[in-house]
Motif scaffolding. Structure first.
Motif, PDB file in Angstrom:
ATOM      1  N   TYR A 126      -0.209   2.017  -3.728  1.00  0.00           N
ATOM      2  CA  TYR A 126      -1.738   2.546  -3.607  1.00  0.00           C
ATOM      3  C   TYR A 126      -1.895   3.908  -3.359  1.00  0.00           C
ATOM      4  O   TYR A 126      -1.406   4.750  -2.661  1.00  0.00           O
ATOM      5  N   LYS A 161      -9.098   0.418  -1.667  1.00  0.00           N
ATOM      6  CA  LYS A 161      -8.302  -0.962  -1.111  1.00  0.00           C
ATOM      7  C   LYS A 161      -9.011  -2.246  -1.381  1.00  0.00           C
ATOM      8  O   LYS A 161      -8.329  -3.198  -1.724  1.00  0.00           O
ATOM      9  N   LEU A 189       0.618  -1.253  -0.024  1.00  0.00           N
ATOM     10  CA  LEU A 189      -0.132   0.234   0.053  1.00  0.00           C
ATOM     11  C   LEU A 189       0.892   1.420  -0.081  1.00  0.00           C
ATOM     12  O   LEU A 189       0.594   2.295  -0.747  1.00  0.00           O
TER      13      LEU A 189
END
Length: 141
Positions: A35, A72, A31
């Motif tokens: 992300y 997510k 992440l």
């Protein structure tokens, strides 16, 4: 020699806890590196800013990195019904995501780092640990 009592159960629980914690740490790193949903509004030098913010410019400039702009849950979905198995233990998303790839412009690999930005919609390839993405491999237009 056989384990007696709670020994085997305790051993199994500790092993499971270790594996889950390892997956969680790898997912957290995934992440941090890949992300960005929705895409951060950081001005005109998105790649320079994001690569620095995410710690990929020290001690050297990371040559290439991609940021996926989605939720997510959508990323996790690639490890399930939102993806299909391909070669080398990777999974490819069945839908395209908005992805920004930052490529180092060359020259010195020491900071300050300067990056070129390429944004497009792509299918993404990830490696999963259980139901969590832990490695971004590449994107396909």
């Amino acid at each position: 020699m056989y384990f007696k009592g709670a020994g085997p159960v305790l051993f199994a629980l500790l092993a499971i806890a270790f594996i889950v914690e390892t997956y969680a740490a790898d997912y957290k790193t995934f992440l941090e590196h890949h992300y960005d949903g929705p895409k951060s509004n950081v001005g005109k030098n998105y790649c320079d800013t994001m690569m620095q913010r995410r710690g990929m410019t020290k001690p050297n400039c990371k040559p290439v990195n991609s940021f996926v702009h989605t939720t997510k849950n959508n990323l996790k979905g690639v490890c399930g019904k939102g993806g299909k198995a391909i070669a080398n233990g990777l999974r490819r998303s069945i839908k395209q995501f908005s992805v920004t790839t930052c490529k180092h412009q060359g020259g010195s690999t020491r900071p300050p780092c300067k990056y070129r930005e390429n944004k497009s919609n792509r299918f993404i390839d990830v490696r999963c640990a259980g139901n969590l993405p832990v490695h971004y491999d590449q994107g396909h237009i």
